[in-house]
Scaffold this motif. Sequence first.
Motif, PDB file in Angstrom:
ATOM      1  N   GLY A 251       0.835  -1.204   0.000  1.00 22.92           N
ATOM      2  CA  GLY A 251       0.000   0.000   0.000  1.00 22.92           C
ATOM      3  C   GLY A 251       0.870   1.253   0.000  1.00 22.92           C
ATOM      4  N   GLY A 252       1.927   1.224   0.808  1.00 25.16           N
ATOM      5  CA  GLY A 252       2.852   2.347   0.872  1.00 25.16           C
ATOM      6  C   GLY A 252       3.544   2.558  -0.462  1.00 25.16           C
ATOM      7  N   LEU A 253       3.967   1.481  -1.095  1.00 21.35           N
ATOM      8  CA  LEU A 253       4.672   1.567  -2.386  1.00 21.35           C
ATOM      9  C   LEU A 253       3.779   2.203  -3.451  1.00 21.35           C
ATOM     10  CD1 LEU A 253       6.510  -1.888  -2.715  1.00 21.35           C
ATOM     11  CD2 LEU A 253       7.574   0.374  -2.852  1.00 21.35           C
ATOM     12  N   GLN A 254       2.511   1.789  -3.433  1.00 23.09           N
ATOM     13  CA  GLN A 254       1.583   2.293  -4.448  1.00 23.09           C
ATOM     14  C   GLN A 254       1.276   3.782  -4.270  1.00 23.09           C
ATOM     15  OE1 GLN A 254      -1.370  -0.689  -3.806  1.00 23.09           O
ATOM     16  NE2 GLN A 254      -0.671  -1.978  -5.501  1.00 23.09           N
ATOM     17  N   SER A 255       1.537   4.291  -3.068  1.00 20.49           N
ATOM     18  CA  SER A 255       1.233   5.706  -2.837  1.00 20.49           C
ATOM     19  C   SER A 255       2.460   6.619  -3.005  1.00 20.49           C
ATOM     20  CB  SER A 255       0.651   5.882  -1.430  1.00 20.49           C
ATOM     21  OG  SER A 255       1.642   5.590  -0.479  1.00 20.49           O
ATOM     22  N   LEU A 256       3.614   6.033  -3.361  1.00 20.02           N
ATOM     23  CA  LEU A 256       4.817   6.867  -3.502  1.00 20.02           C
ATOM     24  C   LEU A 256       4.699   7.732  -4.764  1.00 20.02           C
ATOM     25  CD1 LEU A 256       7.762   4.457  -2.529  1.00 20.02           C
ATOM     26  CD2 LEU A 256       6.515   6.076  -1.108  1.00 20.02           C
TER      27      LEU A 256
END
Lengths: 295, 433
Positions: free
Chosen positions: A182-187
């Motif tokens: 989820g964090g990666l997709q929001s970078l």
Amino acid sequence: MSDTAATLTQDRQKLEMAALSAPAVIFTVAMIAFPVVYTIWLGFQNFSSTGKQSFAGLANYSKLVSDYEFWHGLWVTIALYVLSLVLQLVFGVWLALVLFHAKRLPGIVRSLFISPFMMPPVVAGMMWLVILDPSLGAANYILQSFGLPPSDWLASPSLVIPTVALIDSWQWTPYVALIVLGGLQSLPPSVYEAAQIDGASPFRTFRRITLPLLLPTIVTAAILRSVDLLRFFDIIYITTQGGPGNASNTLNIYGFRVGFEFFNIGYASALMLTLTAIVFGAVLAFNRLRGAVAW
Amino acid sequence: MKARMLATHVALPVLVIAAVSGQAGAADFDWMKFKGKTVTFLANNNPVSQALLTYKADFEKLTGMTLKVDGYQEQQMRQRLVTVMNANSDEVDVFMTLPSREGEQFAAAGWYADLTAMAKDEVAKEYDPAGLSQALLKAATFGGKLTSMPMNLEGPIFYYRTDIFRKCGLDAPKTIKDVEAAAEKIKTCDSAVTPFVSRGLKPAVAYTFSNMLHNIGGTYMAGGKSKLCSAKGKEALDTYSRLLRDFGPPGVVNYSFQQISALYRSGRAAMAFESSNELRTVMEGGARLKDPGLLPFPAGAAGQVPTTIGWGMAVSSHSKQPGAAWYFVQWATSPEVQKKMALQGIAPPRPSVANDPEYRKWIEEEPVRKEWQAALDVLATKGSSEVGYPIVANPQSREFIGQAVQDLILKQKTVDQACADADKALDALIALN
């Protein structure tokens, strides 16, 4: 509308809001505050083996200081916590990167990757107990098929902590991966475009951009896992019951036995409150860290 | 412990039991007296309760009551019981209990209702309380109060593979030394099997170790002190742990009944020392029916002093309907129900059922059943119910026994160190009682 009428309306609104939220407040107090207060009260009581109760003051807490099993349980809890957390964060980030970049991975494969944490820990414990059985289990059969010596896994005092940590990591690494994904997709893509223009290698991009930007997410995952890991119970209860000897006797297992098998509810409450304080301490420390790495 | 020695077929002059034998209320007894009530039964989900609950509908039809079953695995059942009883809750009317383990503790805590009067005044004509194992009734009597009625009779017995013994030129072991010699021979004669397996899991060890200790002639306590470091105590610790360390399966320190039964049933163990209750599990699939060998555990210097215990049914002291609860206990421990359970492989705590023609016919059907009953007969006549220390904190005492055995299996201590550490911890525990 006059000032008086407006004030009356505001007061009425406040009353309505209080009335509407009262059930939730009462429920929260009943379900959270009461058990905590009751446990604190129990921690000051002495229970004999027959359940007879008397006021103990701080005796249960002073007993902790000289109780070898407490210190041993604390050491086991911390060892399991550190080992499991490191494994789950490292492999969780790795799995998240794999899932992030393997865009063509079919949905069913993605689901399989993340499925272990959907399994009840008791089922996972039973499954691994069978797999790791030194005589009948598949793990030793596979080792021996490759000419490797069999292992005692959960029955060896020196291997039991790494083995339990591996079981827990097998189950919860996908959970960490899901959070990190989820964090990666929001970078923001712009920083990657800039890195690409500057000719940064994939490893350098990961080390200098992805990892620092992911840190708040990783710390969040660490907080969530810390709460669970410090209360390590179900898998150990199913697989070793704290053994062999007391090699995997975490504070939670020790507290359970003291309370429910030896009936010393007062001392068990003192143990559990101490563990709760440790969990709070860890969460606070990680919260501070999250503040420090936020961007 | 001599006071707890069982002698099932010998009448014991105990006042309580004499009182139980009277049937003052038989004439006006009415099974429908509590029609419409609901009785909650906290059950250990083991073969004993499973067999009993097969006939749940019969109870409900006979009494017009509803039986609500709250079933858990053994440890979870105790956990639930502790919570319910500490809260003085009436949620549970009847619960299963092991008098040999928690009897002293629960009795001292006041959790058992006294069944003495009900067992005398509120009994059906056919109940025959005197037909129940008097020794098991005695084992369930604390401070003159009858606390539970026996559901079954059980204890660890010695299972061995006759085919492997034949192949290795061995006779059935008669002594503990024979067991060790057989294990040694099997190790070389048939290296594919585990020569001997018994309980190694810390809290479970006392169940089988007690039999070894008593056969050797040892005792847990004398003069208010722990005696694991007596010569006999050390011999028992050394022999039990050596058998498991040198001839047991890898990882035996995590072995309890599930692992032992699985290993023996799969044909991977030549000798197993495990509960008589496990017969059905061990024989599942039929592979072991071809090579059955069952005995009481072979003799030591003191002969054969098998461990004999039984699950009991107790009425909660917090129950608001002890009368209705007692009716359920009475039905469940009646000759008729115990005979039905016996036909499912639950050893009856009534000599009359053990001698019943229908039951005898069932026994004669399979050679393994005959050996099983023969072993149980020895358990019933020679057994001791002492499993762990005869103190209120009996469950905790089992931890220290298990710790000493595990320390030796894992070679973490010498016998002297292991027994000294255990005695020190146990003396402290005894002093608290």
